[in-house]
Design a protein around this motif. Structure first.
Motif, PDB file in Angstrom:
ATOM      1  N   UNK A   1      36.636  25.743  -9.711  1.00  0.00           N
ATOM      2  CA  UNK A   1      36.320  26.611 -10.999  1.00  0.00           C
ATOM      3  C   UNK A   1      34.948  26.852 -11.350  1.00  0.00           C
TER       4      UNK A   1
ATOM      5  N   UNK B   1      37.031  14.583 -12.796  1.00  0.00           N
ATOM      6  CA  UNK B   1      38.214  15.013 -13.509  1.00  0.00           C
ATOM      7  C   UNK B   1      37.989  16.200 -14.272  1.00  0.00           C
TER       8      UNK B   1
ATOM      9  N   UNK C   1      43.113  17.969 -19.391  1.00  0.00           N
ATOM     10  CA  UNK C   1      43.603  16.884 -18.498  1.00  0.00           C
ATOM     11  C   UNK C   1      42.824  15.704 -18.467  1.00  0.00           C
TER      12      UNK C   1
ATOM     13  N   UNK D   1      43.537  11.639 -19.202  1.00  0.00           N
ATOM     14  CA  UNK D   1      43.031  10.724 -18.481  1.00  0.00           C
ATOM     15  C   UNK D   1      42.174   9.615 -19.129  1.00  0.00           C
TER      16      UNK D   1
ATOM     17  N   UNK E   1      44.717   7.273 -20.766  1.00  0.00           N
ATOM     18  CA  UNK E   1      45.270   6.521 -19.892  1.00  0.00           C
ATOM     19  C   UNK E   1      44.433   5.287 -19.283  1.00  0.00           C
TER      20      UNK E   1
ATOM     21  N   UNK F   1      51.731  17.642 -25.738  1.00  0.00           N
ATOM     22  CA  UNK F   1      51.439  18.342 -24.624  1.00  0.00           C
ATOM     23  C   UNK F   1      51.803  19.844 -24.915  1.00  0.00           C
TER      24      UNK F   1
ATOM     25  N   UNK G   1      55.497  20.471 -19.223  1.00  0.00           N
ATOM     26  CA  UNK G   1      55.709  19.334 -20.179  1.00  0.00           C
ATOM     27  C   UNK G   1      57.399  18.906 -20.137  1.00  0.00           C
TER      28      UNK G   1
ATOM     29  N   UNK H   1      57.115  16.433 -17.215  1.00  0.00           N
ATOM     30  CA  UNK H   1      56.304  14.939 -17.561  1.00  0.00           C
ATOM     31  C   UNK H   1      57.597  14.134 -18.448  1.00  0.00           C
TER      32      UNK H   1
ATOM     33  N   UNK I   1      46.417   6.796 -12.976  1.00  0.00           N
ATOM     34  CA  UNK I   1      45.703   7.821 -13.811  1.00  0.00           C
ATOM     35  C   UNK I   1      44.914   8.727 -13.225  1.00  0.00           C
ATOM     36  N   UNK I   2      44.184   8.408 -11.936  1.00  0.00           N
ATOM     37  CA  UNK I   2      43.228   9.306 -11.430  1.00  0.00           C
ATOM     38  C   UNK I   2      43.986  10.296 -10.628  1.00  0.00           C
TER      39      UNK I   2
ATOM     40  N   UNK J   1      47.194  10.986 -11.103  1.00  0.00           N
ATOM     41  CA  UNK J   1      47.810  11.855 -11.997  1.00  0.00           C
ATOM     42  C   UNK J   1      47.106  12.949 -12.489  1.00  0.00           C
ATOM     43  N   UNK J   2      45.784  12.637 -12.816  1.00  0.00           N
ATOM     44  CA  UNK J   2      44.699  13.918 -13.442  1.00  0.00           C
ATOM     45  C   UNK J   2      44.898  14.878 -12.089  1.00  0.00           C
TER      46      UNK J   2
ATOM     47  N   UNK K   1      47.732  16.896 -11.986  1.00  0.00           N
ATOM     48  CA  UNK K   1      48.112  18.031 -13.178  1.00  0.00           C
ATOM     49  C   UNK K   1      47.128  19.142 -12.868  1.00  0.00           C
ATOM     50  N   UNK K   2      46.077  18.992 -12.330  1.00  0.00           N
ATOM     51  CA  UNK K   2      44.923  19.841 -12.135  1.00  0.00           C
ATOM     52  C   UNK K   2      45.731  20.872 -11.109  1.00  0.00           C
ATOM     53  N   UNK K   3      46.225  20.459 -10.223  1.00  0.00           N
ATOM     54  CA  UNK K   3      46.949  21.248  -9.262  1.00  0.00           C
ATOM     55  C   UNK K   3      47.878  21.975  -9.737  1.00  0.00           C
TER      56      UNK K   3
ATOM     57  N   UNK L   1      48.168  22.854 -12.809  1.00  0.00           N
ATOM     58  CA  UNK L   1      47.829  23.694 -13.737  1.00  0.00           C
ATOM     59  C   UNK L   1      47.459  25.108 -12.947  1.00  0.00           C
ATOM     60  N   UNK L   2      46.716  24.792 -11.871  1.00  0.00           N
ATOM     61  CA  UNK L   2      46.031  25.825 -10.823  1.00  0.00           C
ATOM     62  C   UNK L   2      46.949  26.645 -10.535  1.00  0.00           C
TER      63      UNK L   2
ATOM     64  N   UNK M   1      46.382  30.311 -12.251  1.00  0.00           N
ATOM     65  CA  UNK M   1      45.519  30.972 -11.291  1.00  0.00           C
ATOM     66  C   UNK M   1      46.559  31.648 -10.179  1.00  0.00           C
TER      67      UNK M   1
ATOM     68  N   UNK N   1      42.915  27.503  -0.934  1.00  0.00           N
ATOM     69  CA  UNK N   1      42.514  26.461  -1.706  1.00  0.00           C
ATOM     70  C   UNK N   1      43.709  25.341  -1.557  1.00  0.00           C
TER      71      UNK N   1
END
Lengths: 219, 219
Positions: free
Chosen positions: A53, A66, A71, A75, A78, A98, B69, B72, B88-89, B91-92, B95-97, B99-100, B104, B133
């Protein structure tokens, strides 16, 4: 966690960056803040850390990026889970948090009332008013969206409070008259140090909006 | 606990399907309620007055909205199969993908397949770039979740059966084997996973339904 390296790539007026700053402040995390020149040249670091992005905020924790403010806030909650929880512990309450934070992202964040004109702007304004009406109802008589304690949903919305005056200017309505509970809630949140020091000055936001409208070609 | 858990869904919805897959992975019994989206039930309107959409998961009388939601919540409430990564990383990143895909990729695919003829070429270009991507993110893994399906695979469910139906129904080719060898292989493996296979809608009916919903084919 004394050896943690935390860097935040940010932009001074970004509501999304402010969310992360509030979260970091709530957790009392030391970090280095780097201002990106978004209207000019994005740094190589930003392009490397958020190639998809190329946007801020980006939290770089021990070299690992991150992205996406909500998100990032989760993070932070957590990783630094030994203090000031930002999300509730109950799974259903967490789901509610959320949901509402995502609702803010979908319905408040676009701020079409500021960037459009004519019919488009009118439609965006009506949607914003409808959105605030729903949020006003959801807040009800609670001190915070999460109930007794300041949390995730509050963080997701409060950063827009320094943009409220801009909404009023371009939407031609009064937040206090239409949404008294949200107005009180925003004041209450600003009494928290984490919020007070993270929000931008509304006057500077107004000036930014006027300039950005010109840059977009709306004026 | 079957009587305390219901899913309001729609047979052709990939979002409802995500929830079905997750509940299957967790081996949780539930009551499924098929909604007629052209004639929404009082139950749906009661549980989701905000946007009146499916899926809605109702657990012990408490409604949960928005598929991400809900996923999760399911992962946090029922032990067993891990849907979200534990770290946690990671997981972040997941979550990113997720949302992507939702914010998008899916809108771009819809525009490419069903949008106006005028903007078709550009829309296809955009969707192709975004798919690239995701192709790169898959790398050499069998699934986005690694050896077994996880959050991102479930959220990418639209890219399996639905994308094939979109392509057949609209005449627009997007995820070809030549351009997307990894995603094409993934799509096959994903759809063959038992938790997925038994919850996918019938392809021919889906194609007919999508055509009628979205409009005329490109050719």
């Amino acid at each position: 966690m004394a050896d943690d390296e935390v860097i935040l790539l940010d932009y001074w007026v970004s509501v999304f960056g402010m969310r992360v700053r509030i979260a970091l402040a709530e957790k009392e995390i030391k970090y280095e803040s780097r201002e990106e020149d978004l209207l000019g040249n994005k740094s190589d670091l930003l392009l490397k850390m958020n190639p998809i992005y190329k946007k801020i905020p980006v939290l770089i924790h021990n070299g690992k990026p991150v992205c996406e403010s909500l998100i990032i806030v989760q993070y932070i909650d957590e990783i630094w889970n030994d203090r000031s929880p930002l999300l509730p512990s109950d799974p259903y309450q967490r789901a509610q948090a959320r949901f509402w934070a995502d609702f803010v992202d979908k319905k408040v964040a676009p701020r079409g009332v500021l960037w459009g004109k004519g019919e488009e702007q009118e439609a965006a304004k009506n949607e914003l008013l409808e959105t605030f009406k729903i949020l006003e109802g959801e807040l009800g008589d609670k001190p915070y969206f999460g109930g007794e304690t300041f949390g995730f949903v509050d963080i997701s919305l409060v950063t827009f409070s320094c943009w409220f005056h801009a909404f009023e200017m371009f939407g031609k309505f009064s937040m206090k008259a239409e949404f008294p509970k949200i107005t009180e809630w925003a004041k209450r949140c600003k009494q928290r140090e984490s919020v007070a020091k993270s929000l931008q000055d509304p006057q500077k936001v107004d000036e930014f909006v006027v300039e950005y409208r010109k840059w977009l070609g709306v004026e | 606990m079957a009587e305390e858990l219901s899913l309001l869904g729609m047979w052709a919805s990939p979002f409802s399907c995500r929830v079905k897959i997750a509940l299957k992975l967790k081996v949780v019994q539930y009551k499924y309620v098929e909604e007629d989206l052209f004639n929404k039930s009082p139950l749906l309107l009661k549980y989701n007055p905000i946007d009146k959409k499916v899926p809605v998961l109702v657990h012990n009388g408490n409604p949960l909205l928005e598929s991400l939601v809900i996923l999760e919540y399911i992962d946090e409430t029922w032990q067993g199969y891990p849907i979200f990564p534990k770290d946690p990383y990671e997981r972040a990143v997941a979550r990113f993908w997720a949302k992507f895909i939702d914010d998008k990729l899916l809108p771009a695919i819809r525009r490419a397949c069903w949008g106006e003829e005028k903007g078709r070429e550009k829309a296809v270009e955009e969707a192709t770039e975004l798919l690239q991507l995701l192709e790169m993110e898959l790398k050499e893994k069998r699934f986005f979740g690694g050896e077994t399906i996880g959050l991102v695979d479930i959220v990418a469910d639209t890219l399996s059966l639905w994308l094939t139906s979109f392509e057949e129904g609209s005449g627009v080719e997007l995820m070809t084997r030549e351009k997307f060898p990894k995603l094409s292989k993934w799509s096959h493996e994903f759809a063959s996973t038992s938790a997925v296979k038994e919850n996918l809608p019938p392809k021919d009916e889906l194609t007919v339904f999508l055509k009628s919903l979205f409009g005329k084919p490109a050719k």
